[in-house]
Design a protein around this motif. Structure first.
Motif, mmCIF file in Angstrom:
data_model
loop_
_atom_site.group_PDB
_atom_site.id
_atom_site.type_symbol
_atom_site.label_atom_id
_atom_site.label_comp_id
_atom_site.label_asym_id
_atom_site.label_seq_id
_atom_site.Cartn_x
_atom_site.Cartn_y
_atom_site.Cartn_z
ATOM 1 N N ASP A 63 0.851 -1.191 0.000
ATOM 2 C CA ASP A 63 0.000 0.000 0.000
ATOM 3 C C ASP A 63 0.886 1.239 0.000
ATOM 4 N N ASN A 106 -9.208 0.942 -2.757
ATOM 5 C CA ASN A 106 -7.995 0.229 -3.161
ATOM 6 C C ASN A 106 -8.209 -1.282 -3.146
ATOM 7 N N THR A 121 -2.312 1.193 -5.716
ATOM 8 C CA THR A 121 -1.975 2.157 -4.658
ATOM 9 C C THR A 121 -1.013 3.234 -5.156
#
Length: 324
Positions: A63, A106, A121
């Motif tokens: 992420d 996401n 991301t």
């Protein structure tokens, strides 16, 4: 020695002790009470965001968006409180929920549309910060609320409030990963998603919720960032995602997924913050600090990749060593 090397807590703990010793030896100000209290405040945001990063890494994802998400969320939070008149407690809950929503976005792209997490991301990193500049003509919002700073700088029983936030959130994350079906599923999906799916686990759903947890942690981080500076800004959170990922990796979380310990992530976050604090105390330029952080990430990943090989070498040396 081989057994110690393979212990999941030894490496991050050794790294923490080494950087602490170096910091204490290079500057006498490091052990000042004021600086140690400042460290407790500094580590809070990084460590909380790192909880989410750890969940995503455990499912073999990545992420890159928390820093930009925090910038966007601080702007929305500041505007909603100062200009829209939303009560502070409600605004805090809404910000955390919106953070979870960003993480869910996401997660949906990654889990259900099967777009690689790095691409998803990375795009969010750019998009969220761009969206933050759409608010208030891209200008920061200052003096959000008189009571806001107390959320970050307040104390209870002589200890800063962020320390209690860390204890509660890390205890909850540790319990979830260790004692719940969802936590075991996170490890299973990261270790082998095909085997996890064949065993009946909803792999995509677990991936989705891992990203949602990461977004919620970014939401909490945004609230604390806004409380720390009593403002919102589209420039907040730059590089925070790298510090959070580094904290998880230094703590032993494998980027291949399926292996990691949330308590070790806290140790990794402490290590990162102590390094940054020592460099600041020694007046090291920001550019050099960024280089050092990159070197730490590469070293941590390298040690993770070579841990078994190093252990086998030491085991071989111990076996072949002649007895006296």
């Amino acid at each position: 020695m081989n057994a110690l090397l393979r212990s999941p807590i030894i490496a991050p703990l050794a790294a923490l002790l080494i950087v602490t010793a170096i910091a204490a030896l290079t500057t006498p100000r490091f052990l000042d009470t004021g600086n140690l209290s400042n460290l407790a405040l500094q580590v809070s945001i990084v460590a909380i965001v790192a909880i989410g990063s750890t969940f995503v890494i455990l499912i073999a994802g990545i992420d890159l968006s928390p820093g930009s998400a925090i910038a966007l969320l601080t702007m929305i939070f500041a505007i909603s409180v100062k200009f829209q008149g939303i009560p502070l407690p409600i605004a805090i809950l809404l910000t955390i929920a919106l953070g979870a929503g960003l993480g869910a976005f996401n997660g949906f792209l990654t889990a259900y549309l099967r777009i690689p997490a790095f691409i998803t991301t990375l795009a969010a990193l750019s998009a969220f910060r761009g969206m933050a500049f759409l608010f208030n003509n891209g200008s920061p919002v200052f003096s959000v609320h008189d009571a806001l700073e107390g959320i970050f700088y307040g104390t209870f029983l002589g200890l800063p409030l962020p320390l209690y936030y860390l204890i509660v959130l890390y205890a909850a994350a540790w319990y979830v990963l260790r004692y719940t079906a969802f936590g075991r599923a996170v490890y299973a999906v990261g270790g082998n998603p095909n085997a996890a799916e064949l065993s009946g686990l909803k792999v995509r759903r677990i991936q989705f919720f891992a990203f949602m947890i990461a977004g919620a942690m970014a939401g909490i981080g945004a609230v604390l960032m806004a409380a720390r500076l009593n403002s919102g800004s589209p420039n907040y959170g730059v590089g925070l995602e790298l510090s959070a990922i580094a904290a998880a990796v230094i703590g032993g979380a494998s980027l291949a997924g399926g292996r990691g310990n949330i308590i070790n992530t806290l140790i990794g976050a402490l290590t990162i913050v102590i390094v940054q604090n020592a460099l600041n105390l020694n007046a090291v330029p920001t550019s050099v600090q960024t280089i050092v952080l990159g070197a730490i990430i590469v070293t941590a990943v390298g040690l993770d990749m070579w841990r078994n090989e190093i252990g086998n070498v030491l085991h071989g040396l111990a076996v072949t060593r002649p007895k006296s």
